[in-house]
Scaffold this motif. Structure first.
Motif, PDB file in Angstrom:
ATOM      1  N   ALA A 201      16.360  -6.515 -13.357  1.00 61.07           N
ATOM      2  CA  ALA A 201      16.131  -7.152 -12.214  1.00 61.07           C
ATOM      3  C   ALA A 201      15.806  -6.280 -11.026  1.00 61.07           C
ATOM      4  N   VAL A 202      16.448  -5.143 -11.079  1.00 60.93           N
ATOM      5  CA  VAL A 202      15.954  -3.966 -10.017  1.00 60.93           C
ATOM      6  C   VAL A 202      14.462  -3.734 -10.125  1.00 60.93           C
ATOM      7  N   ALA A 203      13.930  -3.697 -11.264  1.00 62.12           N
ATOM      8  CA  ALA A 203      12.576  -3.114 -11.539  1.00 62.12           C
ATOM      9  C   ALA A 203      11.558  -4.570 -11.309  1.00 62.12           C
ATOM     10  N   GLN A 204      12.040  -5.589 -11.411  1.00 62.05           N
ATOM     11  CA  GLN A 204      11.217  -6.897 -11.127  1.00 62.05           C
ATOM     12  C   GLN A 204      10.887  -7.181  -9.708  1.00 62.05           C
ATOM     13  N   ALA A 205      12.199  -6.957  -9.070  1.00 64.35           N
ATOM     14  CA  ALA A 205      12.171  -7.184  -7.480  1.00 64.35           C
ATOM     15  C   ALA A 205      11.379  -5.820  -6.937  1.00 64.35           C
ATOM     16  N   GLN A 206      11.453  -4.946  -7.424  1.00 65.86           N
ATOM     17  CA  GLN A 206      10.642  -3.627  -6.630  1.00 65.86           C
ATOM     18  C   GLN A 206       9.134  -3.807  -6.942  1.00 65.86           C
ATOM     19  N   THR A 208       7.557  -6.428  -7.429  1.00 65.39           N
ATOM     20  CA  THR A 208       6.999  -7.547  -6.365  1.00 65.39           C
ATOM     21  C   THR A 208       6.739  -7.142  -5.096  1.00 65.39           C
ATOM     22  N   ALA A 209       7.612  -6.149  -4.521  1.00 61.00           N
ATOM     23  CA  ALA A 209       7.178  -5.474  -3.286  1.00 61.00           C
ATOM     24  C   ALA A 209       6.206  -4.420  -3.636  1.00 61.00           C
ATOM     25  N   PHE A 210       5.938  -3.901  -4.718  1.00 68.60           N
ATOM     26  CA  PHE A 210       4.603  -3.040  -4.748  1.00 68.60           C
ATOM     27  C   PHE A 210       3.416  -4.198  -4.630  1.00 68.60           C
ATOM     28  N   ARG A 211       3.434  -5.201  -5.208  1.00 70.26           N
ATOM     29  CA  ARG A 211       2.403  -5.977  -5.458  1.00 70.26           C
ATOM     30  C   ARG A 211       2.038  -6.254  -3.945  1.00 70.26           C
ATOM     31  N   ALA A 212       2.907  -6.601  -2.944  1.00 70.08           N
ATOM     32  CA  ALA A 212       2.738  -7.193  -1.540  1.00 70.08           C
ATOM     33  C   ALA A 212       2.038  -6.047  -0.872  1.00 70.08           C
ATOM     34  N   TRP A 213       2.863  -4.804  -0.992  1.00 75.71           N
ATOM     35  CA  TRP A 213       2.356  -3.579  -0.357  1.00 75.71           C
ATOM     36  C   TRP A 213       0.876  -3.312  -0.686  1.00 75.71           C
ATOM     37  N   GLU A 214       0.590  -3.613  -1.865  1.00 74.49           N
ATOM     38  CA  GLU A 214      -0.870  -3.138  -2.491  1.00 74.49           C
ATOM     39  C   GLU A 214      -1.818  -4.193  -1.713  1.00 74.49           C
ATOM     40  N   ARG A 215      -1.497  -5.257  -1.704  1.00 76.04           N
ATOM     41  CA  ARG A 215      -2.455  -6.397  -1.132  1.00 76.04           C
ATOM     42  C   ARG A 215      -2.569  -6.075   0.390  1.00 76.04           C
ATOM     43  N   GLY A 216      -1.381  -5.668   1.005  1.00 76.84           N
ATOM     44  CA  GLY A 216      -1.611  -5.441   2.435  1.00 76.84           C
ATOM     45  C   GLY A 216      -1.795  -6.718   3.294  1.00 76.84           C
ATOM     46  N   ASP A 217      -1.870  -6.635   4.520  1.00 76.97           N
ATOM     47  CA  ASP A 217      -2.311  -7.790   5.339  1.00 76.97           C
ATOM     48  C   ASP A 217      -3.102  -6.842   6.521  1.00 76.97           C
ATOM     49  N   GLY A 218      -3.667  -7.804   7.271  1.00 78.88           N
ATOM     50  CA  GLY A 218      -4.632  -7.401   8.634  1.00 78.88           C
ATOM     51  C   GLY A 218      -5.640  -6.332   8.312  1.00 78.88           C
ATOM     52  N   GLU A 219      -6.098  -5.562   9.360  1.00 73.72           N
ATOM     53  CA  GLU A 219      -7.237  -4.417   9.210  1.00 73.72           C
ATOM     54  C   GLU A 219      -6.651  -3.309   8.407  1.00 73.72           C
ATOM     55  N   ARG A 220      -7.512  -3.060   7.413  1.00 77.35           N
ATOM     56  CA  ARG A 220      -6.926  -2.043   6.288  1.00 77.35           C
ATOM     57  C   ARG A 220      -6.420  -0.652   7.238  1.00 77.35           C
ATOM     58  N   PHE A 221      -5.294  -0.044   6.781  1.00 78.48           N
ATOM     59  CA  PHE A 221      -4.764   1.172   7.433  1.00 78.48           C
ATOM     60  C   PHE A 221      -4.573   1.067   8.712  1.00 78.48           C
ATOM     61  N   ALA A 222      -4.894   0.030   9.387  1.00 78.13           N
ATOM     62  CA  ALA A 222      -4.635  -0.042  10.928  1.00 78.13           C
ATOM     63  C   ALA A 222      -3.242   0.546  11.361  1.00 78.13           C
ATOM     64  N   LYS A 223      -2.298  -0.038  10.655  1.00 76.19           N
ATOM     65  CA  LYS A 223      -1.112   0.477  10.961  1.00 76.19           C
ATOM     66  C   LYS A 223      -0.538   1.890  11.122  1.00 76.19           C
ATOM     67  N   LEU A 224      -1.364   2.600  10.224  1.00 77.52           N
ATOM     68  CA  LEU A 224      -1.147   3.995  10.249  1.00 77.52           C
ATOM     69  C   LEU A 224      -1.252   4.608  11.185  1.00 77.52           C
ATOM     70  N   ARG A 225      -2.315   4.009  12.232  1.00 77.42           N
ATOM     71  CA  ARG A 225      -2.757   4.889  13.418  1.00 77.42           C
ATOM     72  C   ARG A 225      -1.318   4.961  14.438  1.00 77.42           C
ATOM     73  N   SER A 226      -0.229   3.772  14.287  1.00 77.09           N
ATOM     74  CA  SER A 226       0.673   3.861  15.154  1.00 77.09           C
ATOM     75  C   SER A 226       1.736   4.676  14.734  1.00 77.09           C
ATOM     76  N   ILE A 227       1.743   5.390  13.643  1.00 75.51           N
ATOM     77  CA  ILE A 227       2.712   6.334  13.062  1.00 75.51           C
ATOM     78  C   ILE A 227       2.265   7.673  13.558  1.00 75.51           C
ATOM     79  N   ALA A 228       2.911   8.242  14.673  1.00 77.53           N
ATOM     80  CA  ALA A 228       2.293   9.458  15.357  1.00 77.53           C
ATOM     81  C   ALA A 228       3.400  10.577  14.970  1.00 77.53           C
ATOM     82  N   HIS A 229       4.308  10.462  14.053  1.00 76.24           N
ATOM     83  CA  HIS A 229       5.274  11.400  13.787  1.00 76.24           C
ATOM     84  C   HIS A 229       4.472  12.518  12.966  1.00 76.24           C
ATOM     85  N   PRO A 230       5.225  13.791  13.121  1.00 79.79           N
ATOM     86  CA  PRO A 230       4.165  14.757  12.072  1.00 79.79           C
ATOM     87  C   PRO A 230       4.889  14.525  10.950  1.00 79.79           C
TER      88      PRO A 230
END
Lengths: 293, 293
Positions: A201-206, A208-230
């Motif tokens: 059950a853990v594996a299945q839910a996680q 599902t999360a990987f699949r959504a993460w891989e699909r992404g949404d919006g402009e590809r990689f655009a969110k990364l620009r907002s992560i200014a942390h080292p």
């Protein structure tokens, strides 16, 4: 809540529990109390028991380390969310409950995806991030366990338990396989007060999360620009679970990410090269290390 | 030939000359005498004066450093070869003349291409290699100075002399440009006994060598499999002269290469992040560093 210092190592630290509105989370805390704590966010199906003492105990010689068990995993209550965003909400609830104000994050694989979302949602909580064996939202070839080279390990009845990790996290070379055996031996150093192993059950839910993460949404990689942390992005050059080109995407789009890639290593590069990884992580976190860290 | 210890820094070291059957080479040698020397192989049109004291003098605090001037460059005699292989023959002649038996190499850009050929032709001469801002034979987009983003710098009449390097080796960010100005100021610390600046004939011959290197021959990247030396591949993520994907090729095909990529950096990442680079180079060369080094 005052800082209570637990024993110095992950092997000896008792599992503790903290209740929030969302769930009750298992965690372990050890090391020195000064400086921002390093919170460790775990990989697919991994529990508190999947952190390599050679990594987290060595890092804890110089800092406060917290291993976090997300909802529905191990003895943490609740359901495993089917999105990375849902997992990040649990991490933030945990951080608030422990009154953590400013932390470093070590995210491995799925754990670092959670960290990326947390960095977007609560940037002020996070000082620096170690992104190991991971991918940005919209990344490629993320955790496709149906690939022949992974199925070969997963479906082999002669490979059981932690030996699966030797096949999945290490390369076929003799040197890498030896490192893998040493790694799984270290995972068994803790004998009592262990977490239950994750089920389907853990594996299945996680997954599902990987699949959504891989699909992404919006402009590809655009969110990364907002992560200014080292950030220090780390991977093995032959990672078959989350291929290294995802680390190249991260280095190319995060504004302040240094990239470190290890030879003859797969998903578990941080365990294979634990001495170097601890050295590099410490340099990075102490601020005298690579990049702008 | 006994080791003669020159002054401790590149700024103070006299230019020396050594004659071989092929040519008479200019070189500078400084630092400590114990351990394998680190021989530095220079970039396109660069001379002995183009090595950043913040890099080579800092490294020389712990080791014997030799800056090599290849044939036809600076005050070295002879013609600039039109192939990387020809340049490697000069380096090997120089190493033999100095009776160097076992060296580390720091190759930057063109210099590291020379080092790769030397590693194939005389593997026993080389202990470890630092490959900075470079590409394998058969790499992509190598030194195309006709690209608009490079022409803009090269053809701007308001950008003269070393200021060209600030435009070419650094990114447009304020932080990188500041680093670039500090870099060119350091290059002028040495006031006397400087090398003549390279003219168009040097550039033309070296450019011919780049074109042949980019074309490559035989199975793509196959030669890299034979370079078993511990390598540290370093680049800036926004290198416009030899893009970082060439470093990814190197990391993917050299059997024992660790990869380090710096953020907001271009071709001159080692100068921009000189403190980190020196720290990482020293860790790598001393054997306690990244990867299998």
């Amino acid at each position: 809540m005052p800082t209570v210092m637990d024993p110095a190592t992950s092997v000896a630290a008792p599992t503790r529990f903290i209740e929030t509105k969302l769930a009750t989370y298992a965690f372990r805390r050890f090391g020195r109390s000064d400086g921002p704590p390093l919170v460790c966010l775990q990989h697919f199906t991994g529990t508190l028991d999947n952190w390599d003492p050679a990594v987290v105990d060595a890092i804890a010689r110089g800092r406060d380390v917290i291993l976090f068990e997300s909802a529905g995993v191990g003895r943490s209550t609740g359901e495993v969310p089917m999105t990375v965003q849902g997992m990040a909400a649990h991490f933030l609830a945990f951080a608030d409950a422990l009154d953590l104000r400013w932390v470093d994050l070590l995210g491995f694989s799925l754990g670092e995806m959670v960290a990326q979302v947390a960095a977007l949602e609560r940037p002020s909580l996070i000082r620096k991030m170690l992104l190991v064996g991971t991918a940005p939202e919209g990344g490629e070839d993320i955790m496709h366990l149906e690939k022949p080279e992974l199925r070969r390990v997963l479906e082999d009845p002669n490979i059981q338990g932690l030996q699966k990790l030797v096949g999945l996290f290490f390369t076929p070379s003799a040197a890498s396989q030896r490192s893998g055996q040493a790694f799984v031996a270290r995972l068994m150093e803790r004998q009592d007060d262990r977490e239950p192993v994750s089920g389907p059950a853990v594996a299945q839910a996680q997954m599902t999360a990987f699949r959504a993460w891989e699909r992404g949404d919006g402009e590809r990689f655009a969110k990364l620009r907002s992560i200014a942390h080292p950030c220090l992005v780390v991977n093995g050059v032959f990672d078959r679970m989350i291929p290294v080109r995802n680390s190249y995407f991260l280095a190319g789009h995060l504004p302040n990410a240094t990239l470190l890639v290890y030879p003859d290593a797969a998903h578990g590069s941080l365990f294979q090269y634990h001495e170097s990884f601890v050295q590099q992580a410490t340099l990075f976190l102490d601020g005298g290390g690579v990049g702008n860290g």
